[in-house]
Design a protein around this motif. Sequence first.
Motif, PDB file in Angstrom:
ATOM      1  N   PHE A  20     -58.952  58.515  48.460  1.00 51.44           N
ATOM      2  CA  PHE A  20     -59.173  59.473  47.255  1.00 51.44           C
ATOM      3  C   PHE A  20     -59.459  58.632  46.056  1.00 51.44           C
ATOM      4  O   PHE A  20     -60.371  58.849  45.387  1.00 51.44           O
ATOM      5  CB  PHE A  20     -57.898  59.865  47.070  1.00 51.44           C
ATOM      6  N   ASN A  21     -58.714  57.406  45.986  1.00 46.86           N
ATOM      7  CA  ASN A  21     -59.195  56.946  44.692  1.00 46.86           C
ATOM      8  C   ASN A  21     -60.274  56.247  44.544  1.00 46.86           C
ATOM      9  O   ASN A  21     -61.311  56.284  43.453  1.00 46.86           O
ATOM     10  CB  ASN A  21     -58.166  55.828  44.540  1.00 46.86           C
ATOM     11  N   PHE A  22     -60.720  55.485  45.776  1.00 54.94           N
ATOM     12  CA  PHE A  22     -62.206  55.213  45.798  1.00 54.94           C
ATOM     13  C   PHE A  22     -63.310  55.888  45.773  1.00 54.94           C
ATOM     14  O   PHE A  22     -64.379  55.687  45.190  1.00 54.94           O
ATOM     15  CB  PHE A  22     -62.350  54.363  47.378  1.00 54.94           C
ATOM     16  N   ALA A  23     -63.160  57.293  46.565  1.00 55.38           N
ATOM     17  CA  ALA A  23     -64.122  58.312  46.233  1.00 55.38           C
ATOM     18  C   ALA A  23     -64.264  58.741  44.764  1.00 55.38           C
ATOM     19  O   ALA A  23     -65.360  58.953  44.319  1.00 55.38           O
ATOM     20  CB  ALA A  23     -63.680  59.569  47.307  1.00 55.38           C
ATOM     21  N   VAL A  24     -63.214  59.051  44.275  1.00 59.94           N
ATOM     22  CA  VAL A  24     -63.389  59.841  42.932  1.00 59.94           C
ATOM     23  C   VAL A  24     -63.857  58.730  41.807  1.00 59.94           C
ATOM     24  O   VAL A  24     -64.618  59.040  41.157  1.00 59.94           O
ATOM     25  CB  VAL A  24     -61.780  60.230  42.194  1.00 59.94           C
ATOM     26  N   TRP A  25     -63.270  57.391  41.973  1.00 63.81           N
ATOM     27  CA  TRP A  25     -63.908  56.324  41.377  1.00 63.81           C
ATOM     28  C   TRP A  25     -65.392  56.067  41.441  1.00 63.81           C
ATOM     29  O   TRP A  25     -66.014  56.167  40.334  1.00 63.81           O
ATOM     30  CB  TRP A  25     -63.235  54.938  41.580  1.00 63.81           C
ATOM     31  N   ASN A  26     -66.097  55.961  42.591  1.00 69.97           N
ATOM     32  CA  ASN A  26     -67.300  55.858  42.724  1.00 69.97           C
ATOM     33  C   ASN A  26     -68.267  57.021  42.380  1.00 69.97           C
ATOM     34  O   ASN A  26     -69.303  56.900  42.155  1.00 69.97           O
ATOM     35  CB  ASN A  26     -67.738  55.273  43.998  1.00 69.97           C
ATOM     36  N   LEU A  27     -67.759  58.158  42.593  1.00 68.52           N
ATOM     37  CA  LEU A  27     -68.452  59.449  42.145  1.00 68.52           C
ATOM     38  C   LEU A  27     -68.248  59.787  40.857  1.00 68.52           C
ATOM     39  O   LEU A  27     -69.281  60.697  40.318  1.00 68.52           O
ATOM     40  CB  LEU A  27     -67.937  60.631  43.170  1.00 68.52           C
ATOM     41  N   ALA A  28     -67.253  59.430  40.366  1.00 68.65           N
ATOM     42  CA  ALA A  28     -67.033  60.097  38.959  1.00 68.65           C
ATOM     43  C   ALA A  28     -66.448  59.061  37.918  1.00 68.65           C
ATOM     44  O   ALA A  28     -67.306  58.681  36.768  1.00 68.65           O
ATOM     45  CB  ALA A  28     -66.216  61.393  38.858  1.00 68.65           C
ATOM     46  N   THR A  29     -65.338  58.649  38.048  1.00 70.09           N
ATOM     47  CA  THR A  29     -64.677  57.945  36.738  1.00 70.09           C
ATOM     48  C   THR A  29     -65.065  56.768  36.450  1.00 70.09           C
ATOM     49  O   THR A  29     -65.061  56.486  35.153  1.00 70.09           O
ATOM     50  CB  THR A  29     -63.009  57.974  37.023  1.00 70.09           C
ATOM     51  N   LYS A  30     -65.562  55.993  37.167  1.00 67.67           N
ATOM     52  CA  LYS A  30     -66.321  54.470  37.076  1.00 67.67           C
ATOM     53  C   LYS A  30     -67.433  54.826  35.729  1.00 67.67           C
ATOM     54  O   LYS A  30     -67.677  53.942  34.880  1.00 67.67           O
ATOM     55  CB  LYS A  30     -66.665  53.860  38.088  1.00 67.67           C
ATOM     56  N   TYR A  31     -67.902  55.838  35.699  1.00 65.21           N
ATOM     57  CA  TYR A  31     -69.160  56.083  34.787  1.00 65.21           C
ATOM     58  C   TYR A  31     -68.617  56.514  33.372  1.00 65.21           C
ATOM     59  O   TYR A  31     -69.618  56.386  32.426  1.00 65.21           O
ATOM     60  CB  TYR A  31     -69.865  57.313  35.388  1.00 65.21           C
ATOM     61  N   ILE A  32     -67.475  56.769  33.354  1.00 67.12           N
ATOM     62  CA  ILE A  32     -66.777  56.761  32.011  1.00 67.12           C
ATOM     63  C   ILE A  32     -65.750  55.927  31.583  1.00 67.12           C
ATOM     64  O   ILE A  32     -65.393  55.694  30.441  1.00 67.12           O
ATOM     65  CB  ILE A  32     -66.062  58.479  31.736  1.00 67.12           C
ATOM     66  N   LEU A  33     -65.035  55.329  32.419  1.00 65.54           N
ATOM     67  CA  LEU A  33     -64.280  54.235  32.271  1.00 65.54           C
ATOM     68  C   LEU A  33     -64.969  53.006  32.518  1.00 65.54           C
ATOM     69  O   LEU A  33     -64.165  51.895  31.983  1.00 65.54           O
ATOM     70  CB  LEU A  33     -63.057  54.259  33.292  1.00 65.54           C
ATOM     71  N   GLU A  34     -66.023  52.587  32.839  1.00 64.89           N
ATOM     72  CA  GLU A  34     -66.652  51.465  32.682  1.00 64.89           C
ATOM     73  C   GLU A  34     -67.914  51.348  32.040  1.00 64.89           C
ATOM     74  O   GLU A  34     -68.473  52.501  32.210  1.00 64.89           O
ATOM     75  CB  GLU A  34     -66.915  50.764  34.038  1.00 64.89           C
ATOM     76  N   ARG A  35     -68.533  50.261  31.730  1.00 60.75           N
ATOM     77  CA  ARG A  35     -69.954  50.198  31.304  1.00 60.75           C
ATOM     78  C   ARG A  35     -70.898  49.906  32.641  1.00 60.75           C
ATOM     79  O   ARG A  35     -70.454  49.176  33.102  1.00 60.75           O
ATOM     80  CB  ARG A  35     -70.209  49.425  30.230  1.00 60.75           C
ATOM     81  N   HIS A  36     -72.072  50.449  32.576  1.00 65.40           N
ATOM     82  CA  HIS A  36     -72.971  50.284  33.805  1.00 65.40           C
ATOM     83  C   HIS A  36     -74.203  50.244  33.434  1.00 65.40           C
ATOM     84  O   HIS A  36     -74.586  51.251  32.634  1.00 65.40           O
ATOM     85  CB  HIS A  36     -72.910  51.294  34.851  1.00 65.40           C
ATOM     86  N   ASP A  37     -74.917  49.128  33.802  1.00 60.90           N
ATOM     87  CA  ASP A  37     -76.372  49.062  33.303  1.00 60.90           C
ATOM     88  C   ASP A  37     -76.417  48.936  32.047  1.00 60.90           C
ATOM     89  O   ASP A  37     -77.597  49.521  31.386  1.00 60.90           O
ATOM     90  CB  ASP A  37     -77.097  49.950  34.271  1.00 60.90           C
ATOM     91  N   GLY A  38     -75.675  48.535  31.079  1.00 57.91           N
ATOM     92  CA  GLY A  38     -75.760  48.452  29.807  1.00 57.91           C
ATOM     93  C   GLY A  38     -75.625  49.890  29.053  1.00 57.91           C
ATOM     94  O   GLY A  38     -76.126  50.240  27.826  1.00 57.91           O
TER      95      GLY A  38
END
Length: 361
Positions: A20-38
């Motif tokens: 659950f955590n892996f799926a939600v993280w990679n599909l959604a929350t990592k894009y708001i809780l981390e910086r990606h590609d600057g």
Amino acid sequence: MSYKKFTIIFLSILASFLIFNFAVWNLATKYILERHDGYITGNLARMGYITSILYKRKNRDTLPKRHFEAKNYNYQKINMLTLGDSFSNGAGGGLNRYYQDYMATYMNWNILNIYKYKKYNEINTLITLLNSGFLKKIGVKYVLYETIKIRAVNRLVANINFNTKNSIKEIENFYNFGKTKKSNSSLKIPKTSFINNGNFKYIAYNFLYNFSNHAFISKVYMAKTKKSISSIKPYDKFLFYKKELTSISNNSKKNLEIMNDNLNRLASLLKKQDIKLIFMPVVNKLDFYYPLLRDKEYPKDPFFDTIRELHKDYIFIDTKAILKKGLKNGIKDIFYYDDTHWSYKASDMVSKDLKSLLEHE
């Protein structure tokens, strides 16, 4: 229950939790809780766990003249010193994220942005820099104090010490000009593990927003407008921070008069050293877009209407009135959709207005 059955159930629950955590993280929350590609994403998207309205942007500086921070300042003569919160420290990110760069460019000024001294707040920092003689030493003619409107009364009504003072040497040792790595302009956010409670909040909030304009428990509200204000979908909505509502009660006439008196007193102290005070309270999104709200379910904030009528010994940047002109002219994205901060368009308008204001003093 047998040991084997218990083990199977436990491992199944653990596996489900991890998946659950892996799926939600990679599909959604990592894009708001981390910086990606600057790319920068906004604080409202993070607080509300909303990924459908991200205004992705990268930091780019294209203006011909830039302001100074402590880390790259080497005692050049300074026309204006700025001091404030996240708006003064480029926290919105994106194209030309510092309003100071627009002011430096339009007025061809050397501008130094400075962060708080030790554990002082911004106003007591400014008073310390004044009383120490530091402002006079670096040739400052104007001081611009910026604050978000929702914290203006808290910052300017109490806990101001007009006598605070340190030596220039102590101040210079603290800021370590030209060498320090300290800065308030960083857009870094903490590293987050893919296992975090934000994944559960993402699911809960995005479900509850279907029934409540703030998901019942979120600090981020959604509001609808009568016309399009954004270049990204949904064009007729905006997000705003809960404190934009709860802070309205602070903006009584009495509190604003005390705030204004303190600013006038500060302006008088600065004037003795031939320095002029500029006060820039930043309008928030709810107050700014209030006339366009489809449903007037929120109270109106009296802050700007009240302060406009008060006697001022300082230069007042009326950010609400300035940006309102842009809104009337159809300018969109004055504030970033996913953030409490304004965009470069607002910085541009405010800086042009200040230039005109100073030219007609």
